[in-house]
Scaffold this motif. Structure first.
Motif, PDB file in Angstrom:
ATOM      1  N   SER A   1      97.848  24.468  63.641  1.00 16.67           N
ATOM      2  CA  SER A   1      98.522  24.466  62.337  1.00 16.67           C
ATOM      3  C   SER A   1      99.012  25.863  61.976  1.00 16.67           C
ATOM      4  O   SER A   1     100.132  26.034  61.487  1.00 16.67           O
ATOM      5  CB  SER A   1      97.583  23.949  61.251  1.00 16.67           C
ATOM      6  N   ALA A   2      98.178  26.859  62.213  1.00 14.04           N
ATOM      7  CA  ALA A   2      98.585  28.241  61.925  1.00 14.04           C
ATOM      8  C   ALA A   2      99.750  28.661  62.809  1.00 14.04           C
ATOM      9  O   ALA A   2     100.711  29.289  62.344  1.00 14.04           O
ATOM     10  CB  ALA A   2      97.404  29.187  62.109  1.00 14.04           C
TER      11      ALA A   2
ATOM     12  N   LEU B   1      92.716  22.346  65.927  1.00 16.59           N
ATOM     13  CA  LEU B   1      93.730  21.879  64.968  1.00 16.59           C
ATOM     14  C   LEU B   1      94.126  22.989  64.004  1.00 16.59           C
ATOM     15  O   LEU B   1      95.304  23.150  63.665  1.00 16.59           O
ATOM     16  CB  LEU B   1      93.215  20.668  64.186  1.00 16.59           C
ATOM     17  N   ASN B   2      93.151  23.772  63.545  1.00 12.46           N
ATOM     18  CA  ASN B   2      93.458  24.894  62.656  1.00 12.46           C
ATOM     19  C   ASN B   2      94.332  25.931  63.349  1.00 12.46           C
ATOM     20  O   ASN B   2      95.275  26.464  62.750  1.00 12.46           O
ATOM     21  CB  ASN B   2      92.169  25.541  62.142  1.00 12.46           C
ATOM     22  N   VAL B   3      94.035  26.210  64.614  1.00  9.52           N
ATOM     23  CA  VAL B   3      94.849  27.163  65.377  1.00  9.52           C
ATOM     24  C   VAL B   3      96.270  26.635  65.537  1.00  9.52           C
ATOM     25  O   VAL B   3      97.249  27.368  65.340  1.00  9.52           O
ATOM     26  CB  VAL B   3      94.206  27.445  66.754  1.00  9.52           C
TER      27      VAL B   3
ATOM     28  N   ARG C   1      87.358  20.493  68.071  1.00 13.66           N
ATOM     29  CA  ARG C   1      88.630  19.838  67.759  1.00 13.66           C
ATOM     30  C   ARG C   1      89.212  20.367  66.448  1.00 13.66           C
ATOM     31  O   ARG C   1      90.410  20.639  66.345  1.00 13.66           O
ATOM     32  CB  ARG C   1      88.454  18.328  67.675  1.00 13.66           C
ATOM     33  N   LEU C   2      88.358  20.514  65.430  1.00 11.02           N
ATOM     34  CA  LEU C   2      88.823  21.019  64.137  1.00 11.02           C
ATOM     35  C   LEU C   2      89.347  22.449  64.267  1.00 11.02           C
ATOM     36  O   LEU C   2      90.389  22.798  63.702  1.00 11.02           O
ATOM     37  CB  LEU C   2      87.697  20.948  63.103  1.00 11.02           C
ATOM     38  N   THR C   3      88.651  23.270  65.036  1.00 15.02           N
ATOM     39  CA  THR C   3      89.099  24.645  65.244  1.00 15.02           C
ATOM     40  C   THR C   3      90.435  24.679  65.973  1.00 15.02           C
ATOM     41  O   THR C   3      91.340  25.436  65.598  1.00 15.02           O
ATOM     42  CB  THR C   3      88.033  25.436  66.033  1.00 15.02           C
TER      43      THR C   3
ATOM     44  N   PRO D   1      96.394  15.858  67.630  1.00 14.93           N
ATOM     45  CA  PRO D   1      97.543  16.293  66.826  1.00 14.93           C
ATOM     46  C   PRO D   1      98.855  15.775  67.406  1.00 14.93           C
ATOM     47  O   PRO D   1      98.968  15.508  68.597  1.00 14.93           O
ATOM     48  CB  PRO D   1      97.475  17.817  66.921  1.00 14.93           C
TER      49      PRO D   1
END
Length: 174
Positions: free
Chosen positions: A49-50, A45-47, A41-43, A73
């Motif tokens: 966001s980028a 979210l990072n994708v 999930r964190l990965t 998100p």
């Protein structure tokens, strides 16, 4: 946006890969799938966001933000300001003509270069205003910045002053 289907798909893919390696690998995959869910999930979210950062750069001055609601998100879209509607042909064109400020005339004449990024609709309007004033876009922008920074020009308002030679300037400035 619900990330659960994507995380579940990752869990199924991990289980399928482990099935090919035997019972020990399958048991290990089952033990790892729960702790890996939060990392997945964190990965994701990072994708996201980028990606939204890239979209925001292309939308400027609009933006897209990613906010976390619980574990999922949420996208918040701020559109760029809408361009002003076209004026009727009968209405006089607002052709900004501004007098150079006394502070600019007292300058030592040194020039510096800057890069200015404008939305397409503002660039077109600036080009039209500069052409109507008989100036280059650069000269028009220099005068507009000088008037804006000097608090709107002289006591008669922007673009309504008299030069020492007695020539008058009139026009509109926003």
């Amino acid at each position: 946006m619900d990330l659960t289907p994507y995380v579940d798909n990752l869990r199924r893919e991990l289980a399928a890969a482990a099935d090919a390696s035997g019972d020990e690998a399958r048991a290990l995959a089952e033990r790892l799938s729960v702790p890996l869910e939060s990392a997945a999930r964190l990965t994701l979210l990072n994708v996201l966001s980028a990606a939204m950062g890239d979209v925001t750069r292309e939308l400027a001055p609009g933006s897209v933000d990613v906010r976390l609601r619980g574990t999922d998100p949420e996208f918040v879209v701020t559109p760029p300001p809408a361009p002003e509607p076209m004026r009727e042909a009968r209405e006089p064109a607002a052709a900004p003509v501004v007098a150079a400020s006394p502070a600019a005339e007292a300058d030592d004449g040194a020039m510096v270069r800057i890069n200015l990024r404008l939305p397409a609709h503002l660039k077109g309007r600036a080009e039209g205003a500069a052409a109507a004033a008989g100036l280059s876009v650069n000269a028009w922008l220099v005068r507009a910045v000088a008037v804006a920074l000097d608090g709107g020009g002289n006591a008669n308002g922007p673009g309504r002053g008299k030069e020492p030679g007695g020539r008058g300037f009139t026009g509109w400035v926003r």
